[in-house]
Design a protein around this motif. Structure first.
Motif, PDB file in Angstrom:
ATOM      1  N   LYS A 172       0.832  -1.200   0.000  1.00  0.00           N
ATOM      2  CA  LYS A 172       0.000   0.000   0.000  1.00  0.00           C
ATOM      3  C   LYS A 172       0.872   1.257   0.000  1.00  0.00           C
ATOM      4  CE  LYS A 172      -3.827  -2.125   2.573  1.00  0.00           C
ATOM      5  NZ  LYS A 172      -4.562  -2.159   3.868  1.00  0.00           N
ATOM      6  N   PRO A 173       0.568   2.222  -0.875  1.00  0.00           N
ATOM      7  CA  PRO A 173       1.311   3.489  -0.850  1.00  0.00           C
ATOM      8  C   PRO A 173       1.036   4.235   0.456  1.00  0.00           C
ATOM      9  CG  PRO A 173      -0.041   3.283  -2.849  1.00  0.00           C
ATOM     10  CD  PRO A 173      -0.460   2.192  -1.919  1.00  0.00           C
ATOM     11  N   LYS A 174       1.944   5.109   0.813  1.00  0.00           N
ATOM     12  CA  LYS A 174       1.786   5.843   2.079  1.00  0.00           C
ATOM     13  C   LYS A 174       0.492   6.657   2.093  1.00  0.00           C
ATOM     14  CE  LYS A 174       4.759   9.825   0.870  1.00  0.00           C
ATOM     15  NZ  LYS A 174       4.961   9.467  -0.540  1.00  0.00           N
ATOM     16  N   GLU A 175       0.060   7.146   0.907  1.00  0.00           N
ATOM     17  CA  GLU A 175      -1.190   7.913   0.837  1.00  0.00           C
ATOM     18  C   GLU A 175      -2.389   7.061   1.267  1.00  0.00           C
ATOM     19  OE1 GLU A 175       1.443   9.584  -2.511  1.00  0.00           O
ATOM     20  OE2 GLU A 175       1.027   7.635  -1.608  1.00  0.00           O
ATOM     21  N   ILE A 176      -2.370   5.779   0.873  1.00  0.00           N
ATOM     22  CA  ILE A 176      -3.462   4.865   1.229  1.00  0.00           C
ATOM     23  C   ILE A 176      -3.418   4.552   2.720  1.00  0.00           C
ATOM     24  CG2 ILE A 176      -4.357   2.512   0.950  1.00  0.00           C
ATOM     25  CD1 ILE A 176      -5.046   4.181  -1.448  1.00  0.00           C
ATOM     26  N   LEU A 177      -2.220   4.320   3.252  1.00  0.00           N
ATOM     27  CA  LEU A 177      -2.075   4.020   4.682  1.00  0.00           C
ATOM     28  C   LEU A 177      -2.578   5.192   5.533  1.00  0.00           C
ATOM     29  CD1 LEU A 177       1.461   2.335   4.664  1.00  0.00           C
ATOM     30  CD2 LEU A 177      -0.743   1.195   4.996  1.00  0.00           C
ATOM     31  N   THR A 178      -2.240   6.411   5.110  1.00  0.00           N
ATOM     32  CA  THR A 178      -2.690   7.607   5.835  1.00  0.00           C
ATOM     33  C   THR A 178      -4.212   7.719   5.768  1.00  0.00           C
ATOM     34  OG1 THR A 178      -0.626   8.744   5.308  1.00  0.00           O
ATOM     35  CG2 THR A 178      -2.475  10.126   5.976  1.00  0.00           C
ATOM     36  N   LEU A 179      -4.772   7.500   4.579  1.00  0.00           N
ATOM     37  CA  LEU A 179      -6.225   7.571   4.396  1.00  0.00           C
ATOM     38  C   LEU A 179      -6.933   6.549   5.272  1.00  0.00           C
ATOM     39  CD1 LEU A 179      -8.107   7.888   1.030  1.00  0.00           C
ATOM     40  CD2 LEU A 179      -8.749   6.096   2.622  1.00  0.00           C
ATOM     41  N   GLU A 180      -6.417   5.318   5.305  1.00  0.00           N
ATOM     42  CA  GLU A 180      -7.043   4.257   6.096  1.00  0.00           C
ATOM     43  C   GLU A 180      -7.000   4.573   7.592  1.00  0.00           C
ATOM     44  OE1 GLU A 180      -6.420   0.414   3.123  1.00  0.00           O
ATOM     45  OE2 GLU A 180      -5.092   0.651   4.842  1.00  0.00           O
ATOM     46  N   GLN A 181      -5.877   5.124   8.048  1.00  0.00           N
ATOM     47  CA  GLN A 181      -5.760   5.490   9.467  1.00  0.00           C
ATOM     48  C   GLN A 181      -6.733   6.605   9.826  1.00  0.00           C
ATOM     49  OE1 GLN A 181      -1.592   6.414   9.766  1.00  0.00           O
ATOM     50  NE2 GLN A 181      -0.959   4.268   9.607  1.00  0.00           N
ATOM     51  N   GLU A 182      -6.852   7.575   8.915  1.00  0.00           N
ATOM     52  CA  GLU A 182      -7.752   8.710   9.137  1.00  0.00           C
ATOM     53  C   GLU A 182      -9.205   8.229   9.178  1.00  0.00           C
ATOM     54  OE1 GLU A 182      -8.650  13.020   7.021  1.00  0.00           O
ATOM     55  OE2 GLU A 182      -6.783  11.969   6.536  1.00  0.00           O
ATOM     56  N   LEU A 183      -9.546   7.337   8.245  1.00  0.00           N
ATOM     57  CA  LEU A 183     -10.916   6.813   8.191  1.00  0.00           C
ATOM     58  C   LEU A 183     -11.236   6.000   9.434  1.00  0.00           C
ATOM     59  CD1 LEU A 183     -13.588   6.335   6.698  1.00  0.00           C
ATOM     60  CD2 LEU A 183     -12.507   4.368   5.589  1.00  0.00           C
ATOM     61  N   LEU A 184     -10.288   5.178   9.866  1.00  0.00           N
ATOM     62  CA  LEU A 184     -10.510   4.329  11.039  1.00  0.00           C
ATOM     63  C   LEU A 184     -10.769   5.167  12.287  1.00  0.00           C
ATOM     64  CD1 LEU A 184     -10.660   1.304  11.545  1.00  0.00           C
ATOM     65  CD2 LEU A 184      -8.250   1.346  12.197  1.00  0.00           C
ATOM     66  N   LYS A 185     -10.066   6.291  12.410  1.00  0.00           N
ATOM     67  CA  LYS A 185     -10.309   7.200  13.542  1.00  0.00           C
ATOM     68  C   LYS A 185     -11.744   7.713  13.512  1.00  0.00           C
ATOM     69  CE  LYS A 185      -5.579   8.972  14.058  1.00  0.00           C
ATOM     70  NZ  LYS A 185      -4.700  10.138  13.794  1.00  0.00           N
ATOM     71  N   GLU A 186     -12.206   8.057  12.303  1.00  0.00           N
ATOM     72  CA  GLU A 186     -13.583   8.545  12.140  1.00  0.00           C
ATOM     73  C   GLU A 186     -14.587   7.463  12.531  1.00  0.00           C
ATOM     74  OE1 GLU A 186     -15.005  11.559  10.803  1.00  0.00           O
ATOM     75  OE2 GLU A 186     -13.028  12.348  11.275  1.00  0.00           O
ATOM     76  N   LEU A 187     -14.333   6.239  12.057  1.00  0.00           N
ATOM     77  CA  LEU A 187     -15.272   5.138  12.308  1.00  0.00           C
ATOM     78  C   LEU A 187     -15.339   4.791  13.791  1.00  0.00           C
ATOM     79  CD1 LEU A 187     -14.476   2.749   9.301  1.00  0.00           C
ATOM     80  CD2 LEU A 187     -16.234   4.526   9.463  1.00  0.00           C
ATOM     81  N   LYS A 188     -14.207   4.897  14.480  1.00  0.00           N
ATOM     82  CA  LYS A 188     -14.184   4.562  15.907  1.00  0.00           C
ATOM     83  C   LYS A 188     -14.921   5.594  16.752  1.00  0.00           C
ATOM     84  CE  LYS A 188     -10.126   1.585  16.142  1.00  0.00           C
ATOM     85  NZ  LYS A 188      -8.787   1.373  16.714  1.00  0.00           N
ATOM     86  N   LYS A 189     -15.091   6.793  16.203  1.00  0.00           N
ATOM     87  CA  LYS A 189     -15.843   7.828  16.917  1.00  0.00           C
ATOM     88  C   LYS A 189     -17.342   7.555  16.867  1.00  0.00           C
ATOM     89  CE  LYS A 189     -12.605  11.561  15.783  1.00  0.00           C
ATOM     90  NZ  LYS A 189     -12.438  12.752  14.920  1.00  0.00           N
ATOM     91  N   MET A 190     -17.764   6.776  15.873  1.00  0.00           N
ATOM     92  CA  MET A 190     -19.191   6.498  15.707  1.00  0.00           C
ATOM     93  C   MET A 190     -19.683   5.582  16.816  1.00  0.00           C
ATOM     94  SD  MET A 190     -19.456   5.878  11.598  1.00  0.00           S
ATOM     95  CE  MET A 190     -21.224   5.583  11.678  1.00  0.00           C
ATOM     96  N   LYS A 191     -20.899   5.842  17.277  1.00  0.00           N
ATOM     97  CA  LYS A 191     -21.506   4.992  18.298  1.00  0.00           C
ATOM     98  C   LYS A 191     -22.220   3.847  17.603  1.00  0.00           C
ATOM     99  CE  LYS A 191     -22.128   8.255  22.077  1.00  0.00           C
ATOM    100  NZ  LYS A 191     -21.123   9.196  21.646  1.00  0.00           N
ATOM    101  N   GLY A 192     -21.528   2.716  17.515  1.00  0.00           N
ATOM    102  CA  GLY A 192     -22.113   1.554  16.851  1.00  0.00           C
ATOM    103  C   GLY A 192     -22.976   0.760  17.812  1.00  0.00           C
ATOM    104  N   ASN A 193     -24.200   0.458  17.422  1.00  0.00           N
ATOM    105  CA  ASN A 193     -25.066  -0.380  18.248  1.00  0.00           C
ATOM    106  C   ASN A 193     -24.552  -1.804  18.291  1.00  0.00           C
ATOM    107  OD1 ASN A 193     -26.802   1.644  18.960  1.00  0.00           O
ATOM    108  ND2 ASN A 193     -28.285   1.219  17.354  1.00  0.00           N
ATOM    109  N   THR A 194     -24.874  -2.506  19.360  1.00  0.00           N
ATOM    110  CA  THR A 194     -24.434  -3.884  19.491  1.00  0.00           C
ATOM    111  C   THR A 194     -25.497  -4.822  18.947  1.00  0.00           C
ATOM    112  OG1 THR A 194     -25.295  -3.881  21.742  1.00  0.00           O
ATOM    113  CG2 THR A 194     -22.946  -3.454  21.471  1.00  0.00           C
TER     114      THR A 194
END
Length: 203
Positions: A172-194
């Motif tokens: 994966k290019p560094k641009e993709i790795l950065t994008l994935e890390q940024e997206l994952l931070k966003e997703l973890k902020k979401m309140k996911g129902n169980t």
């Protein structure tokens, strides 16, 4: 007009989160009507599944198309049915990424490694697999690179072969790795129902 970046498109989409069976499941609804569903392992944060659904020109909802993960098996076809179906001995291509690489696995290829040739075709924006015995030929793109408008780099490509399975990896290019890390931070902020909750929170 400048092309809107993929991360901005993801952030502006309507997202629904669900925590179920050890996975974080995210559903995206984009402004153009397309849908994307992803599943992440809660422990490792690795992407397990990504699939897409598009509406036809008549507005009919299409079937899910798998980009990452095991191909969908039609529920209508049971193991003991008389329906004609593809042989289980045919080569099967599936994508299963790692943290640092896009990875494709092609099962049922019982040839030695030196028979295979794997190359990147930057002009065609695809990866080509072929065999010297002319038994297998496959071309496929890397949608992640297309969405981020990144070019293919031959030096990022490698492959190995074991247990009748060809494993093709693209670093994966560094641009993709950065994008994935940024997206994952966003997703973890979401309140996911169980599991068991129906009214999913949207963002």
């Amino acid at each position: 007009m400048a092309v809107q970046s993929w991360i901005d498109i993801l952030k502006s989409s309507k997202k629904t989160a669900l925590i179920h069976d050890g996975k974080r499941k995210i559903h995206y609804l984009f402004t153009d009507g397309k849908e994307m569903a992803e599943e992440y392992d809660l422990k490792t944060d690795e992407l397990i599944v990504r699939k897409w659904r598009h509406k036809s020109t008549l507005g009919v909802q299409g079937s899910w198309q798998v980009e990452v993960g095991e191909p969908l098996v039609s529920a209508a076809v049971s193991l003991d049915s008389d329906v004609i179906k593809e042989s289980c001995c045919n080569p099967v291509l599936m994508r299963k990424d790692t943290k640092n690489s896009f990875q494709w696995r092609i099962r049922n290829l019982p040839y030695p490694k030196d028979v295979f040739s794997v190359s990147a075709e930057p002009s065609e924006r695809c990866i080509t697999i072929k065999t010297s015995n002319k038994k297998y030929y496959k071309k496929f793109g890397v949608p992640d690179l297309d969405r981020s408008q990144l070019s293919l780099d031959s030096s990022s490509l490698s492959f190995t072969h074991a247990n009748n399975t060809l494993i093709v990896s693209y670093k994966k290019p560094k641009e993709i790795l950065t994008l994935e890390q940024e997206l994952l931070k966003e997703l973890k902020k979401m309140k996911g129902n169980t599991e068991g909750d129906v009214d999913c929170k949207t963002q």
